[in-house]
Write a protein that holds these residues in place. Structure first.
Motif, mmCIF file in Angstrom:
data_model
loop_
_atom_site.group_PDB
_atom_site.id
_atom_site.type_symbol
_atom_site.label_atom_id
_atom_site.label_comp_id
_atom_site.label_asym_id
_atom_site.label_seq_id
_atom_site.Cartn_x
_atom_site.Cartn_y
_atom_site.Cartn_z
ATOM 1 N N GLY A 134 0.806 -1.220 0.000
ATOM 2 C CA GLY A 134 0.000 0.000 0.000
ATOM 3 C C GLY A 134 0.833 1.262 0.000
ATOM 4 N N LEU A 135 2.092 1.159 -0.416
ATOM 5 C CA LEU A 135 2.957 2.339 -0.491
ATOM 6 C C LEU A 135 2.379 3.348 -1.478
ATOM 7 C CD1 LEU A 135 6.660 1.084 -0.584
ATOM 8 C CD2 LEU A 135 5.407 2.127 1.307
ATOM 9 N N GLY A 136 2.401 4.599 -1.113
ATOM 10 C CA GLY A 136 1.961 5.639 -2.046
ATOM 11 C C GLY A 136 0.462 5.772 -2.148
ATOM 12 N N GLY A 137 -0.263 4.801 -1.593
ATOM 13 C CA GLY A 137 -1.716 4.900 -1.573
ATOM 14 C C GLY A 137 -2.358 4.650 -2.923
ATOM 15 N N ALA A 138 -3.654 4.813 -2.984
ATOM 16 C CA ALA A 138 -4.416 4.464 -4.178
ATOM 17 C C ALA A 138 -4.087 5.378 -5.352
ATOM 18 C CB ALA A 138 -5.913 4.537 -3.876
ATOM 19 N N ALA A 139 -3.667 6.614 -5.044
ATOM 20 C CA ALA A 139 -3.418 7.577 -6.116
ATOM 21 C C ALA A 139 -2.307 7.089 -7.055
ATOM 22 C CB ALA A 139 -3.025 8.930 -5.521
ATOM 23 N N LEU A 140 -1.315 6.407 -6.479
ATOM 24 C CA LEU A 140 -0.178 5.938 -7.274
ATOM 25 C C LEU A 140 -0.618 4.807 -8.207
ATOM 26 C CD1 LEU A 140 2.754 6.696 -7.503
ATOM 27 C CD2 LEU A 140 3.299 4.971 -5.792
ATOM 28 N N GLY A 141 -1.329 3.838 -7.656
ATOM 29 C CA GLY A 141 -1.804 2.722 -8.461
ATOM 30 C C GLY A 141 -0.684 1.775 -8.823
ATOM 31 N N LEU A 142 -1.079 0.593 -9.344
ATOM 32 C CA LEU A 142 -0.080 -0.407 -9.734
ATOM 33 C C LEU A 142 0.844 0.140 -10.824
ATOM 34 C CD1 LEU A 142 -1.790 -3.905 -9.906
ATOM 35 C CD2 LEU A 142 -0.332 -2.934 -8.136
ATOM 36 N N SER A 143 0.261 0.833 -11.801
ATOM 37 C CA SER A 143 1.071 1.358 -12.906
ATOM 38 C C SER A 143 2.102 2.348 -12.395
ATOM 39 C CB SER A 143 0.200 2.058 -13.937
ATOM 40 O OG SER A 143 -0.831 1.217 -14.326
ATOM 41 N N GLY A 144 1.678 3.231 -11.494
ATOM 42 C CA GLY A 144 2.598 4.218 -10.943
ATOM 43 C C GLY A 144 3.738 3.543 -10.213
ATOM 44 N N GLY A 145 3.387 2.542 -9.399
ATOM 45 C CA GLY A 145 4.419 1.799 -8.673
ATOM 46 C C GLY A 145 5.365 1.107 -9.632
ATOM 47 N N ALA A 146 4.783 0.471 -10.674
ATOM 48 C CA ALA A 146 5.610 -0.235 -11.661
ATOM 49 C C ALA A 146 6.540 0.742 -12.384
ATOM 50 C CB ALA A 146 4.722 -0.952 -12.678
ATOM 51 N N PHE A 147 6.026 1.934 -12.682
ATOM 52 C CA PHE A 147 6.836 2.916 -13.404
ATOM 53 C C PHE A 147 8.036 3.352 -12.565
ATOM 54 C CE2 PHE A 147 7.447 7.413 -14.945
ATOM 55 C CZ PHE A 147 8.103 7.025 -16.098
ATOM 56 N N ILE A 148 7.760 3.665 -11.290
ATOM 57 C CA ILE A 148 8.863 4.076 -10.416
ATOM 58 C C ILE A 148 9.868 2.932 -10.269
ATOM 59 C CG2 ILE A 148 9.442 4.755 -8.049
ATOM 60 C CD1 ILE A 148 6.731 6.225 -8.012
ATOM 61 N N GLY A 149 9.332 1.699 -10.077
ATOM 62 C CA GLY A 149 10.216 0.540 -9.957
ATOM 63 C C GLY A 149 11.081 0.370 -11.193
#
Lengths: 356, 259
Positions: A134-149
Motif C-alpha cells: 500500500g505504499l503511495g496509496g491508491a493515487a499511485l496505483g499499480l502502474s505508478g508503482g511499476a513505473f517508479i520501480g
C-alpha cells in the motif's frame, strides 16, 4: 552522351523510390492483415468453443451495430474476455519488442531487453510494493508503482555498468545483479506481507499473465505502445547512428545525451505500463528485434515497424498457445516466451563468441 | 577560414590536457598531429569536433565559435574517423556509409536522391563500390577503416578529423589509407604515431608535448633529431631523401640501462 544519362538518372531514381515505397506499404499492410487474422483465430482458441463466424458476428454487432443474433455466452467470451486479451497481448509484444530494439541500439548490446536488464523485475517490485504494502496509496496505483520501480531498476543498471567500466558486457552483468535484487525484494514483500490469495495472484502475475485483462487495460496499453512506435519512427535514424557508439553518433550531429535520456525513459515508461497490466513477460524484447533484423536488415526505419508487428503477432500466438496447452488450466504466458526466448539468447551468446 | 583552434586549453579533472594550442590548417592541407601518448592529440581533436568544450580559448568554424553552432550543422562541415570503430550489429557496408547522411536530414526526412548519390560517390571514392552489399564484420581491418572514411565522406564535410586511423592496420593498409586521405578534397587533421608516415603524407606537422605545441611546420622543418630527442626521448637519425623529396627517420634502440 552526358545529357541523356543525366535525364535518365532521376527518372530511374523516381521509379526506384516509388518501388521502395510500394514495397514498404505492401509489407506494412500485409503485416497488419496477418496480425488481424492472428487475433481473429486466437479468439477462437480456448476451453470454450467459438468459431470464426461467431467472432465476426460479435465484432460486427459491437463495431458496426449490426443486429446478428449470437448467444450471450459467446458474446461475453469474445467481447469481454478474449478480444481484449488478444489486443493486450499484441500491445505487449509490440511494446516489449520496441523496448528491446531501442535498448540493443542505445546500449550497443544484442542481449539487452527490459527483462534481461532487470527493468521488468524493478517494475514488478514497484507494483507489488504498491499492491501489497500500500505504499503511495491508491493515487499511485499499480502502474505508478511499476513505473517508479522500472526507473529505479534502470538507473541502478546503468549506474552499476558505468561503475564497472561501462563496457558493453557490463550492462548485462549489471542486469543480472539488478534482476536478482528485485526478485528477492519482491519475494520478501510477498512472503512477509501478502496473504495466501494475494500471494497466488502475485506469483501468477510475476510470470507474466494476461488473465482477466479488461477494455481499460487495452486502451492504456495500446495508446502507450502506439505513442512509443511513433516516437521510435521519429528517432529511427538516431537509433541507426548509435551503431558505432556514442562518439560516432555525436560526430553525426546527434545530441547523444538528450536522445539517450529521452528514449531510455520511454522504454522505462512502456515497460512499466505493460508490466503493470500483464506482469513480467520475458525475452520478447530480446528475440523480436533480432527476427526483424534477420528479415529486414539493420536500418531502424524498417526494424521499428517490423519489430512492432512481428512482436504483436508473436505474442498473440504465444498467449493463445499458453491458453490451450494445458486447458482448462492456463499457463502463464511468460513461461511460453521464456521457453522460446532462452534458446535464442543462448544462440546469440554462441554467435558473439564466434564473432569475437 | 574554415576550422581553427585559437589558443585553446582544456583542463580535465584538474589536469591541463591541452595547453594554449593554436591550429589554423590551410584549406586542402593534410596536417599531422604528433606527440607521445598522453600529449593531448586526441583531446585536441575532441575539442575541434565540438564534443568537448575548451576551458579557455575558442574553436571556430568559419569564424563562428563552435559552441554556438548546432551539433547538426557542425556535422555537415566536420567529419570524424576514430582509430577503431566497432559494432556488434550485423550491418551492411552501404548502411554504414549511409549513416553519414544523418546530419543532412530534416526532422522527418531527407532528400533520398541526394543521399543516394552521396553514398554512391563515397563508396566509389574509397574503392568500395563492389563491397556495398557485404556485411561490415566480414571485412578486413583496412577495409573497415575505409568504410568509416566513406561514411565520413558521405557527410560531405570540408574538414576531416582522424584520430590514429592506421593504428590497427598492417603497413600496406596504412599506406593505402593515408594515400586515400591525402587525396581527398578536404582539409584533414590526422593524429599519427608513426613519424615516417607523418613525414610522407602530411603537408604540415604540429608536435604536441604535455598538451602544448612545441613545433610546427613542414616535415622537413619539424622532424629534427633534437626535436625527436626532446619530445619522444629517443635517439634518431634523420635523412632527407632528395630524390623522393621526403624525410626518412631511423631510430636507435632504447638505452634501458640508463633509466
Amino acid at each position: 552522351m552526358p545529357a541523356p544519362a543525366a535525364s535518365a538518372a532521376p527518372a530511374a531514381g523516381g521509379r526506384r523510390r516509388a518501388r521502395t515505397i510500394l514495397t514498404a506499404a505492401g509489407l506494412t499492410l500485409g503485416g497488419i492483415a496477418l496480425l488481424a487474422f492472428s487475433v481473429g483465430v486466437a479468439i477462437t482458441l480456448g476451453p470454450a468453443d467459438v468459431s470464426l463466424v461467431n467472432v465476426r458476428d460479435v465484432l460486427l454487432n459491437h463495431l458496426a451495430e449490426a443486429d446478428i443474433p449470437v448467444r450471450v455466452t459467446e458474446d461475453a467470451i469474445v467481447w469481454q474476455e478474449r478480444l481484449p486479451r488478444a489486443l493486450v497481448a499484441a500491445a505487449c509484444g509490440a511494446g516489449l519488442g520496441l523496448c528491446g530494439a531501442i535498448m540493443q541500439s542505445l546500449l550497443r548490446n544484442p542481449l539487452a531487453d527490459p527483462y534481461v536488464l532487470g527493468v521488468s523485475s524493478g517494475a514488478s517490485t514497484g507494483a507489488v510494493a504498491v499492491g501489497v504494502l500500500g505504499l503511495g496509496g491508491a493515487a499511485l496505483g499499480l502502474s505508478g508503482g511499476a513505473f517508479i520501480g522500472a526507473l529505479v531498476a534502470f538507473a541502478l543498471v546503468l549506474g552499476l555498468s558505468k561503475m564497472a567500466g561501462g563496457g558493453n558486457d557490463r550492462v548485462v552483468l549489471a542486469g543480472v545483479a539488478s534482476t536478482q535484487l528485485f526478485s528477492a525484494l519482491t519475494s520478501l514483500i510477498v512472503f512477509a506481507f501478502a496473504d495466501s490469495d494475494e500471494t497466488r495472484g502475485v506469483m501468477f502475475w510475476l510470470l507474466g499473465s494476461l488473465e482477466g485483462v479488461r477494455w481499460n487495460d487495452v486502451a492504456l496499453c495500446l495508446s502507450v505502445v502506439a505513442a512509443g512506435t511513433l516516437i521510435c519512427l521519429r528517432y529511427a535514424h538516431a537509433l541507426d547512428a548509435f551503431a558505432f557508439g556514442d562518439e560516432v553518433a555525436s560526430s553525426l550531429g546527434l545530441n547523444v545525451r538528450r536522445v539517450r535520456l529521452l528514449l531510455l525513459l520511454m522504454t522505462a515508461l512502456i515497460t512499466a505500463t505493460l508490466v503493470s497490466v500483464a506482469g513480467a513477460i520475458g525475452f520478447v524484447g530480446l528475440v523480436l528485434p533480432h527476427a526483424a533484423r534477420l528479415l529486414f536488415g539493420s536500418r531502424h526505419t524498417r526494424i521499428v515497424p517490423a519489430t512492432a508487428v512481428l512482436g504483436a503477432i508473436f505474442m498473440v500466438w504465444v498467449d493463445a498457445g499458453s491458453r490451450v496447452a494445458f486447458a482448462p488450466t492456463p499457463l502463464p504466458v511468460g513461461v511460453g516466451t521464456a521457453l522460446i526466448g532462452v534458446p535464442v539468447f543462448i544462440a546469440l551468446l554462441a554467435r558473439r563468441r564466434r564473432a569475437a | 577560414m574554415s576550422l581553427a583552434a585559437e589558443n585553446v586549453s582544456w583542463s580535465r579533472e584538474g589536469t591541463l590536457v591541452v595547453d594554449g594550442v593554436t591550429l589554423r590548417p590551410a584549406p586542402g592541407d593534410t596536417v599531422g598531429l604528433l606527440g607521445p601518448n598522453g600529449s593531448g592529440k586526441s583531446s585536441l581533436l575532441r575539442l575541434m569536433q565540438g564534443v568537448a568544450k575548451p576551458s579557455a580559448g575558442t574553436v571556430r568554424l568559419d569564424g563562428e565559435a563552435l559552441s554556438s553552432i548546432p551539433r547538426r550543422s557542425i556535422a555537415r562541415a566536420v567529419a570524424v574517423v576514430s582509430q577503431h570503430a566497432q559494432t556488434d550489429m550485423d550491418i551492411l557496408v552501404e548502411d554504414v556509409v549511409r549513416l553519414g547522411r544523418i546530419p543532412h536530414r530534416g526532422t522527418w526526412g531527407g532528400d533520398p536522391e541526394a543521399d543516394r548519390a552521396a553514398v554512391v560517390r563515397a563508396l566509389e571514392h574509397t574503392g568500395l563500390a563492389d563491397k556495398a552489399d557485404r556485411l561490415w564484420h566480414t571485412l578486413s581491418g583496412g577495409e573497415r577503416q575505409r568504410v568509416q572514411i566513406a561514411r565520413a565522406l558521405a557527410q560531405e564535410p570540408r574538414e576531416l578529423l582522424l584520430d590514429e586511423p592506421t593504428n590497427h592496420l598492417d603497413i600496406r593498409h596504412q599506406l593505402e589509407l593515408l594515400t586515400l586521405v591525402t587525396r581527398l578534397p578536404v582539409t584533414s587533421i590526422v593524429a599519427l604515431h608513426d613519424l615516417n608516415l607523418a613525414a610522407m603524407f602530411c603537408d604540415q606537422l604540429v608536435v604536441l608535448k604535455d598538451g602544448a605545441v612545441v613545433a610546427g611546420g613542414t616535415p622537413r622543418e619539424v622532424l629534427t633529431p633534437a626535436l625527436i630527442r626532446d619530445v619522444y626521448e629517443v635517439d634518431a637519425e634523420v635523412r632527407y631523401d632528395d630524390a623522393r623529396g621526403r624525410v626518412a627517420i631511423s631510430f636507435e634502440p632504447a638505452a634501458l640501462a640508463a633509466h
